[in-house]
Design a protein around this motif. Structure first.
Motif, short mmCIF file in Angstrom:
data_model
loop_
_atom_site.label_atom_id
_atom_site.label_comp_id
_atom_site.label_asym_id
_atom_site.label_seq_id
_atom_site.Cartn_x
_atom_site.Cartn_y
_atom_site.Cartn_z
N ASN A 42 16.24 2.58 -0.70
CA ASN A 42 17.31 3.02 -2.43
C ASN A 42 16.90 4.31 -2.84
O ASN A 42 16.23 4.97 -2.95
CB ASN A 42 16.47 1.58 -3.27
N LEU A 43 17.99 3.97 -3.55
CA LEU A 43 17.97 5.69 -3.33
C LEU A 43 18.91 5.51 -4.94
O LEU A 43 20.20 5.29 -4.97
CB LEU A 43 19.66 6.96 -2.33
N ASP A 110 13.58 4.46 -4.38
CA ASP A 110 12.66 4.65 -4.01
C ASP A 110 12.90 6.56 -4.09
O ASP A 110 11.62 6.53 -4.25
CB ASP A 110 12.56 4.33 -2.28
N ILE A 111 14.18 7.02 -3.82
CA ILE A 111 14.15 8.12 -4.17
C ILE A 111 15.14 8.32 -4.99
O ILE A 111 15.90 7.65 -5.41
CB ILE A 111 14.77 8.92 -3.06
N LEU A 112 14.74 9.16 -6.13
CA LEU A 112 15.82 9.42 -6.96
C LEU A 112 16.20 10.81 -7.07
O LEU A 112 15.23 11.72 -7.11
CB LEU A 112 14.98 8.58 -8.76
N ILE A 147 9.64 8.38 -5.57
CA ILE A 147 10.06 10.43 -4.87
C ILE A 147 11.29 11.23 -6.17
O ILE A 147 13.00 10.64 -5.51
CB ILE A 147 10.50 10.64 -3.32
N LYS A 148 11.03 11.88 -6.26
CA LYS A 148 11.60 12.34 -7.11
C LYS A 148 12.80 14.16 -6.53
O LYS A 148 11.55 15.03 -6.27
CB LYS A 148 10.94 13.26 -8.53
N ILE A 149 13.74 14.08 -6.78
CA ILE A 149 14.29 15.19 -5.78
C ILE A 149 15.20 16.17 -6.71
O ILE A 149 16.03 15.10 -6.97
CB ILE A 149 14.83 15.10 -4.22
#
Length: 181
Positions: A42-43, A110-112, A147-149
């Motif tokens: 999930n993005l 899951d990843i932001l 996870i923060k990108i």
């Protein structure tokens, strides 16, 4: 220099660089995700505005690779949540002039992917000053690991971002030139 002066300076710089067409290398981005120890399905992205890095290609390709994607909706009391979205779904314009999904299905990425105005080598992020992402990160991390990108142009790098106790660090920052971890 205080945060608002830094913001103004970088946003002006970003506007001047807008026609340079800097882009994140998508192959490098997906290869980075594959080699990382994180399993993501999930993005959460953002709809780019004000000359931010355009993450729509990342979202479009992610969806083609069968990932679920989402965009934020600004709620009352300056709260923000992410909602399921598909690249071809219609959007509505919020009070800040930013397109948002119409969906009512709340979504926990899951990843932001996080837009930013400035960043430093310590993975600190300078945002627009509204605290939307800092509040959202604090809220979601009580529910799950995310996870923060941060996505930025290399010229947005600062020696040190002024931080306070509300500011949330990122896990990675990806520019057209490097990946900071």
């Amino acid at each position: 220099m205080n945060k608002s002066k830094i913001r103004s300076k970088i946003i002006k710089l970003r506007k001047n660089y807008a026609n340079k067409n800097f882009k994140i290398n998508l192959e490098e981005f997906f290869s980075f995700l594959k080699t990382s120890k994180y399993n993501f399905k999930n993005l959460g992205g953002y709809y780019p505005s004000n000359f931010e890095i355009d993450d729509l290609e990342i979202l479009k390709l992610s969806e083609k690779k069968n990932f679920k994607i989402s965009l934020p909706i600004i709620k009352e009391n300056n709260q923000m949540d992410f909602f399921k979205w598909s690249y071809n779904d219609p959007l509505k314009i919020n009070k800040y002039g930013i397109p948002e999904p119409i969906s009512s299905k709340k979504f926990y990425p899951d990843i932001l992917l996080v837009p930013l105005v400035g960043y430093d080598n310590h993975l600190n992020r300078l945002g627009y000053g509204g605290g939307f992402y800092d509040r959202y990160i604090e809220k979601i991390e009580k529910i799950k690991k995310v996870i923060k990108i941060g996505l930025a142009f290399s010229y947005q790098k600062l020696k040190n971002v002024p931080v306070n106790h509300h500011d949330k660090k990122l896990d990675f920052i990806i520019t057209e030139k490097e990946i900071l971890k």
